[in-house]
Design an enzyme around this catalytic site. Structure first.
Site, PDB file in Angstrom:
ATOM      1  N   ASP A  25       0.865  -1.186   0.000  1.00  0.00           N
ATOM      2  CA  ASP A  25       0.000   0.000   0.000  1.00  0.00           C
ATOM      3  C   ASP A  25       0.901   1.235   0.000  1.00  0.00           C
ATOM      4  O   ASP A  25       1.676   1.457   0.936  1.00  0.00           O
ATOM      5  CB  ASP A  25      -0.893  -0.013   1.240  1.00  0.00           C
ATOM      6  N   ASP A  45      -2.722   2.465  -6.159  1.00  0.00           N
ATOM      7  CA  ASP A  45      -1.712   2.537  -5.103  1.00  0.00           C
ATOM      8  C   ASP A  45      -1.661   1.336  -4.181  1.00  0.00           C
ATOM      9  O   ASP A  45      -0.969   1.374  -3.161  1.00  0.00           O
ATOM     10  CB  ASP A  45      -1.913   3.809  -4.272  1.00  0.00           C
ATOM     11  N   GLU A  46      -2.358   0.253  -4.493  1.00  0.00           N
ATOM     12  CA  GLU A  46      -2.249  -0.929  -3.638  1.00  0.00           C
ATOM     13  C   GLU A  46      -2.503  -2.199  -4.432  1.00  0.00           C
ATOM     14  O   GLU A  46      -3.210  -2.197  -5.436  1.00  0.00           O
ATOM     15  CB  GLU A  46      -3.176  -0.843  -2.425  1.00  0.00           C
TER      16      GLU A  46
END
Length: 367
Positions: A17, A113-114
Site C-alpha cells: 500500500d 496505489d495498492e
C-alpha cells in the site's frame, strides 16, 4: 506427513500500500510542496470538492480521504490544495507494477496505489516473503523516490490489515502462530466487509472485538448477519481462502463532475458532457476497451439522483460517440425546472454481443 504437506502449500501473501500516494507524487515532483500540508482533490471553492488524499502533514490535522474539501480547509486553514494529475499517478503505478513483476506474476491490483502479491513461489527464488517485501519497498524508494508500506501473512485479509499497522514506510509480518491472538484483539470495524452499520449493530450486541465475535457459533453469526455471518465466522479464525486474482475484469469506465453552481439549461450541460466524455474516452484508450452501454448519471440540487442508459450493437470508444449518446439520454430526461449539480458518464458491457439479441440492442433502456 499431512501436516508437512499443509505447511508446504501455505501461501505467502504480501499487501503493498503506497503511502499517501497522490500527495507523495505531488511532493516528489514539486519541491515547493514538500513538508507542507498538501491536499489532493477538489478545490474548496464552490461546493463539490472532495479530498482524494492528503499528505501526512495534513493528516495530523484530521484531514482524510473522501472528506469535503471545505471541511479539510476548516481543519487545516494553511493547507495547499491541488487538483489530481491522474495520468502522472497512472504512470507511476505502472512502474510500481514493473517492480512487482520482478518477483511474481500473481498480482491483484486493488487501485493505483495498492495490490496483493502471491509470492509462494517467486521468480528470483528469494524464498522469504518478508525479504521480498523489503526488496520491493527498497526498490520503490530508490527508483521512484516514494515510500510504501507492506503487510505479510498467509492470506489476503491478514496481509491487508498488517500493511496499515505501521504506516508510513512500514513492514509488518503476522505469522501463522500470531494470527489467532491478532484477530481476537482486532476491533470489529477493522474486519473486512464490516461497514459502519454492521459495526454499530455488532457493538449493540456487545461485540466489540474479534474475541467477542469468536464466542458466537456459525449458526448464531448467520442468524444475526445473514450470509456475511459465515464469512465473519471464518475470518475471525484467520481463515481466508481467497486467491490472489491477477486478472481483475474491468466492469465499467467512467467520469463525473460536480459543478460550482446549478446548471439549468441543456446548452450549459452539453459542453460539460463533451468534456466528461473526453475523460472517459482517454481512460478507455488507456485500457484498450470499447463498450456497448453508455450510462448517464444526473444528480439534482436536492441530491436526488437518476441514471439512464442506452446500449448499441457496435462497441464505441470515441469521445464524440459517447457524448452524443449521453446528450440524447439527457434530452429525454430533461425537465423545464431541473437544477443539475452533477453529471457523469460511464461505459460498460465490454464483452462480445450476444448474436440473438443484436437486433434489439439499439433501443433505449430507461430506468
Amino acid at each position: 506427513m499431512m501436516a508437512d504437506d499443509a505447511q508446504n502449500i501455505r501461501r505467502k501473501i504480501i499487501h503493498i500500500d503506497m503511502d499517501a500516494f497522490y500527495a507523495s507524487v505531488e511532493q516528489r515532483d514539486n519541491p515547493e510542496y514538500r513538508g507542507k500540508a498538501l491536499v489532493v482533490g477538489g478545490l474548496p471553492e464552490g461546493r463539490g470538492g472532495v479530498v482524494a488524499t492528503a499528505s501526512y502533514e495534513a493528516r495530523k490535522f484530521g484531514v482524510r480521504s473522501a472528506m469535503p474539501s471545505k471541511q479539510a480547509l476548516q481543519l487545516c486553514p494553511h493547507a495547499v490544495f491541488v487538483r489530481p494529475r491522474f495520468a502522472a499517478y497512472k504512470e507511476v503505478s505502472q512502474k510500481i507494477r514493473e517492480i512487482f513483476r520482478r518477483y511474481t506474476d500473481l498480482i491483484e491490483p486493488l487501485s493505483l496505489d495498492e495490490a496483493y502479491l502471491d509470492v509462494t513461489t517467486d521468480k528470483l527464488e528469494v524464498g522469504s516473503a518478508i525479504e521480498i517485501a523489503k526488496q520491493i519497498k527498497d526498490a520503490i524508494k530508490t527508483e521512484l523516490q516514494l515510500t510504501a508500506s507492506a503487510g505479510v501473512s498467509i492470506n489476503k485479509f491478514v496481509a491487508k490489515i498488517a500493511s496499515d499497522m505501521n504506516k508510513p514506510d512500514g513492514l509488518t509480518f503476522i505469522g501463522p502462530s500470531q494470527i489467532a491472538a491478532f484477530m481476537e484483539k482486532l476491533p470489529v470495524e477493522k474486519f473486512f466487509g464490516v461497514g459502519k452499520v454492521t459495526a454499530a449493530k455488532m457493538k449493540n450486541m456487545g461485540l466489540h472485538t474479534g474475541a467477542d465475535l469468536k464466542r458466537l457459533t456459525e449458526d448464531e453469526m448467520t442468524k444475526a448477519f445473514g450470509k456475511a455471518g459465515r464469512f465473519y465466522y471464518q475470518i475471525v479464525r484467520g481463515i481466508d481462502n481467497r486467491a490472489v486474482q491477477p486478472h481483475r475484469e474491468t466492469k465499467s469506465v467512467g467520469a463525473e463532475d460536480t459543478f460550482a453552481y446549478d446548471l439549468t439549461q441543456l446548452d450549459e450541460m452539453n459542453p460539460e458532457l463533451d468534456r466528461i466524455a473526453e475523460t472517459v474516452a482517454t481512460r478507455l484508450e488507456r485500457y484498450g476497451l470499447k463498450g456497448r452501454t453508455v450510462t448517464l448519471k444526473v444528480k439534482y440540487h436536492d441530491f436526488r439522483q437518476i441514471t439512464r442508459n442506452q446500449s448499441v450493437s457496435t462497441p464505441v470508444s470515441s469521445a464524440a460517440e459517447i457524448a452524443q449518446i449521453a446528450k440524447q439520454l439527457l434530452a429525454i430526461a430533461a425537465t423545464d425546472d431541473m437544477k443539475v449539480r452533477l453529471l457523469g458518464i460511464s461505459l460498460s458491457n465490454f464483452g462480445e454481443p450476444q448474436r440473438k439479441t443484436d437486433q434489439h440492442t439499439d433501443q433505449l433502456r430507461l430506468f
